[in-house]
Design a protein around this motif. Structure first.
Motif, mmCIF file in Angstrom:
data_model
loop_
_atom_site.group_PDB
_atom_site.id
_atom_site.type_symbol
_atom_site.label_atom_id
_atom_site.label_comp_id
_atom_site.label_asym_id
_atom_site.label_seq_id
_atom_site.Cartn_x
_atom_site.Cartn_y
_atom_site.Cartn_z
ATOM 1 N N ALA A 239 0.917 -1.230 0.010
ATOM 2 C CA ALA A 239 -0.077 -0.042 -0.119
ATOM 3 C C ALA A 239 1.053 1.211 -0.053
ATOM 4 O O ALA A 239 0.492 2.355 -0.585
ATOM 5 C CB ALA A 239 -0.968 -0.067 1.201
ATOM 6 N N TRP A 240 1.923 0.965 0.820
ATOM 7 C CA TRP A 240 2.939 2.372 0.754
ATOM 8 C C TRP A 240 3.415 2.529 -0.629
ATOM 9 O O TRP A 240 3.602 3.672 -1.082
ATOM 10 C CB TRP A 240 3.889 2.004 1.813
ATOM 11 C CG TRP A 240 5.202 3.202 1.631
ATOM 12 C CD1 TRP A 240 5.268 4.296 2.096
ATOM 13 C CD2 TRP A 240 6.398 2.785 1.002
ATOM 14 N NE1 TRP A 240 6.357 4.937 1.860
ATOM 15 C CE2 TRP A 240 7.356 3.969 1.064
ATOM 16 C CE3 TRP A 240 7.067 1.280 0.412
ATOM 17 C CZ2 TRP A 240 8.515 3.931 0.772
ATOM 18 C CZ3 TRP A 240 8.181 1.786 -0.059
ATOM 19 C CH2 TRP A 240 8.949 2.971 0.021
ATOM 20 N N ARG B 233 2.013 1.764 -3.455
ATOM 21 C CA ARG B 233 1.200 2.217 -4.269
ATOM 22 C C ARG B 233 1.125 3.705 -4.182
ATOM 23 O O ARG B 233 0.699 4.412 -5.208
ATOM 24 C CB ARG B 233 -0.162 1.489 -4.196
ATOM 25 C CG ARG B 233 -0.086 -0.047 -4.871
ATOM 26 C CD ARG B 233 -1.721 -0.477 -4.983
ATOM 27 N NE ARG B 233 -2.121 -0.471 -3.544
ATOM 28 C CZ ARG B 233 -2.083 -1.620 -2.794
ATOM 29 N NH1 ARG B 233 -1.419 -2.692 -3.341
ATOM 30 N NH2 ARG B 233 -2.693 -1.734 -1.668
ATOM 31 N N ALA B 234 1.125 4.150 -2.920
ATOM 32 C CA ALA B 234 0.659 5.470 -2.882
ATOM 33 C C ALA B 234 1.902 6.263 -3.303
ATOM 34 O O ALA B 234 1.603 7.273 -3.836
ATOM 35 C CB ALA B 234 0.631 5.694 -1.175
ATOM 36 N N ARG B 235 3.236 5.833 -3.022
ATOM 37 C CA ARG B 235 4.332 6.394 -3.488
ATOM 38 C C ARG B 235 4.393 6.423 -4.989
ATOM 39 O O ARG B 235 4.823 7.571 -5.704
ATOM 40 C CB ARG B 235 5.606 5.577 -3.235
ATOM 41 C CG ARG B 235 7.056 6.400 -3.094
ATOM 42 C CD ARG B 235 7.936 5.513 -2.295
ATOM 43 N NE ARG B 235 9.203 6.198 -2.592
ATOM 44 C CZ ARG B 235 10.146 5.768 -3.322
ATOM 45 N NH1 ARG B 235 9.998 4.692 -4.011
ATOM 46 N NH2 ARG B 235 11.389 6.427 -3.195
ATOM 47 N N THR C 38 1.534 6.562 -7.031
ATOM 48 C CA THR C 38 0.575 7.407 -7.307
ATOM 49 C C THR C 38 1.089 9.046 -7.207
ATOM 50 O O THR C 38 0.821 9.625 -8.105
ATOM 51 C CB THR C 38 -0.585 7.243 -6.366
ATOM 52 O OG1 THR C 38 -1.102 6.013 -6.711
ATOM 53 C CG2 THR C 38 -1.772 8.237 -6.939
ATOM 54 N N ALA C 39 1.805 9.425 -6.021
ATOM 55 C CA ALA C 39 2.250 10.658 -5.892
ATOM 56 C C ALA C 39 3.234 10.882 -6.731
ATOM 57 O O ALA C 39 3.171 12.167 -7.624
ATOM 58 C CB ALA C 39 2.759 10.760 -4.531
#
Length: 467
Positions: free
Chosen positions: A442-443, A445-447, A449-450
Motif C-alpha cells: 500500500a505504501w 502504491r501511494a508512492r 501514485t504521488a
C-alpha cells in the motif's frame, strides 16, 4: 472429533474467511495467517485434537505438496502475460538463480558455523528454506494477466523458477550426507550435467512446448467445432503431462509445470496477435495489437457461453484460459488451505529457538544481501530492491523439500533438527511477511501514485497553453 465434526469445522472456517474476506483484505492479516492460527488452535498448543509426526507421514506429505506446487506453478506461469524481452524477466532470473544460490550458501554457512553441523546437512537446510512460495505470495505476485507491475512480475517469475532451481542443491546435500568422504568426479559431473543443466533445459523446453502446442491445438479445435464445454480437464491434463513427462525424462517437474503455464499464455498472445478479435483490429501493426489487445479471457463470459463466443479464435482461447485459471485457482487455494493448517498443527512439536534465530538471519540479513548482490547493475530502483529483499515468503515449497528429505536417508536427530528449523521459518514467514506485505505494498502504491501525479503536474507546467 469424529469425521463429521471435522468436516463441519473445516466448512465453518472456510465460510468465515469467505464472508469476512472484504474486511480481511483491509487488514494486515492474511487468509493464510488465519488458517495457520486455526491449525495451532486444534494442535497440541490449543485443543490438542490433532498430533502429526512429519517423519512418519513424510511420503504422503511429499505427494500432497508436490500436487500443490504443480498447480500453483502452472497458474503462476499462466498469469504472466509478458514478452520474454520484458525487463522483469531479467530480474526474475537474477532472483531465481544467483540470489537463490547466495541464499542457500548464506543459510548453509550460518547452520555450519553457528549450529556446528556438517556441511552436507547445512547445505540441505539452506536448500529447504531458500525458495520463495508461489502459493502464499499472492499479495505481492501478479494476480491478473493485465498487471504489468515490474516488481510483481519479477517476484512471480522468481517464485515460478526457484522451486526448480533449489532442487539441485537439495540433491547435492543428500549426496554429501550419504557419501562418507568427498564426492568423486563422476558423481559431481552427473550432478552438474543431469541434475542441473539437463534438468533445467529439458524441464523448461518440455513444459513450454506442451503448453504452446495444447494452446494452439485447443483453440483450433474449439473454433472448428464451436465447442462450449468447460476446459477444466484440459488444464489438469496439461499439468499432469508436463509433470509426468519431466519425471520420465529426469527433468525438473516444477520447471515443466511453470513453463507449461507460460506456454499456454504465449499461445494466447500468438492467437490474439495473429487473429485479433474484430473489436481490436484497427491497430496498424502486430506489435501494437499485442500491446492494445486485452487478455483473451477478458473477451468472454464463462458463465454465459454462446456459440458466437467461439466463432473467433481469440474468444476460443479466452474460454480455454479462463477455465484453466478458474479451475487452478480454486484447487490451489484448497490445497494451500490444508497445508497451512497442517503447518499450524505441527509447529507445536517442531518449534525451536534456533529456528527463530535462523529466521531472523534469513529475513533481515541473508535474503536482503543476496537480492542486493544479485540485482547489482539492474535497472530496479533502490526502493524496489529493498522491498524484494524483504518480501520472500516461505511455505509449501519448503514443506515439499522437507518431506522429500525426511524420506531419503536422514537419521532421527537430523530429521528433527531439519524439521524444527524449516517449520519454524515457514510459520514465522507466513505471519511476519504476511502481516507486513500488505502495508508495504500500500505504501508503494501511494508512492507511485504521488510520483505520477507529480510528473503530471510538471508536464502541465512546462507545456504551453494552446491558443
Amino acid at each position: 472429533m469424529d469425521y463429521l465434526a471435522w468436516i463441519g469445522a473445516i466448512g465453518g472456517l472456510l465460510l468465515l474467511t469467505s464472508l469476512l474476506s472484504g474486511w480481511i483484505h483491509d487488514t494486515p492479516i492474511t487468509h493464510f495467517a488465519i488458517y495457520l492460527l486455526a491449525g495451532m488452535a486444534v494442535g497440541p498448543w490449543g485443543l490438542g485434537l490433532v498430533y502429526i509426526d512429519l517423519r512418519g507421514h513424510g511420503a504422503w506429505l511429499s505427494r500432497v505438496t508436490e500436487m500443490a506446487l504443480v498447480v500453483s506453478l502452472f497458474i503462476t506461469g499462466l498469469k504472466l502475460r509478458l514478452g520474454f524481452r520484458n525487463p522483469a524477466w531479467r530480474d526474475a532470473v537474477r532472483l531465481a538463480f544467483p540470489a537463490m544460490a547466495l541464499t542457500v550458501a548464506g543459510v548453509g554457512a550460518a547452520v555450519h558455523f553457528w549450529l556446528a553441523q556438517p556441511w552436507g546437512f547445512s547445505l540441505l537446510v539452506g536448500a529447504l528454506v531458500a525458495p520463495t512460495d508461489p502459493v502464499l505470495a499472492s499479495i505481492v505476485a501478479v494476480d491478473d494477466a493485465r498487471d504489468a507491475d515490474q516488481m510483481r512480475a519479477a517476484l512471480s517469475g522468481e517464485a515460478g523458477l526457484n522451486d526448480g532451481s533449489a532442487l539441485p542443491f537439495l540433491m547435492l546435500a543428500l549426496m554429501l550426507m550419504a557419501s562418507p568422504g568427498s564426492l568423486d568426479f563422476s558423481m559431481t559431473m552427473h550432478w552438474l550435467l543431469v541434475d542441473v543443466l539437463w534438468s533445467f533445459a529439458a524441464g523448461l523446453t518440455l513444459g513450454f512446448g506442451l503448453g504452446w502446442i495444447v494452446g494452439l491445438l485447443g483453440t483450433w479445435l474449439r473454433t472448428a467445432s464451436k465447442d462450449l464445454a468447460p476446459g477444466d480437464f484440459l488444464a489438469l491434463a496439461l499439468m499432469a503431462l508436463a509433470y509426468a513427462g519431466a519425471g520420465l525424462l529426469s527433468a525438473s517437474g516444477f520447471l515443466a509445470a511453470f513453463a507449461a503455464g507460460l506456454g499456454l499464455r504465449s499461445a494466447e498472445l500468438y492467437v490474439v496477435t495473429h487473429h485479433p478479435h474484430p473489436h481490436f483490429t484497427d491497430a496498424p501493426g502486430k506489435g501494437e495489437i499485442e500491446q492494445t489487445h486485452p487478455p483473451a479471457e477478458m473477451l468472454v463470459n464463462p458463465n454465459r457461453r454462446e456459440h458466437r463466443d467461439v466463432e473467433q479464435p481469440a474468444a476460443s482461447v479466452g474460454l480455454m484460459v479462463s477455465d484453466a485459471l478458474s479451475f487452478g485457482d480454486t484447487l490451489e487455494r484448497l490445497i494451500a488451505f490444508a497445508l497451512v493448517l497442517l503447518a499450524g498443527v505441527v509447529c507445536a512439536r517442531y518449534w525451536s529457538l534456533d529456528g527463530v534465530i535462523l529466521a531472523g538471519l534469513l529475513f533481515v540479513l541473508i535474503r536482503p544481501l543476496s537480492v542486493g548482490i544479485a540485482l547489482l547493475g539492474s535497472a530496479a530502483p533502490p526502493a524496489r530492491r529493498l522491498l524484494i529483499g524483504w518480501i520472500g515468503i516461505r511455505g509449501i515449497g519448503t514443506l515439499n523439500y522437507l518431506a522429500y528429505a525426511l524420506t531419503h536417508g536422514m537419521n532421527e536427530a537430523q530429521s528433527m533438527l531439519a524439521a524444527q528449523l524449516a517449520i519454524t521459518i515457514v510459520v514465522l514467514s507466513v505471519l511476519v511477511h504476511g502481516i507486513t506485505a500488505q502495508p508495504l505494498m500500500a505504501w508503494r502504491r501511494a508512492r507511485m501514485t504521488a510520483r505520477r501525479q507529480g510528473s503530471g503536474d510538471s508536464n502541465r507546467r512546462t507545456t504551453p497553453t494552446p491558443p
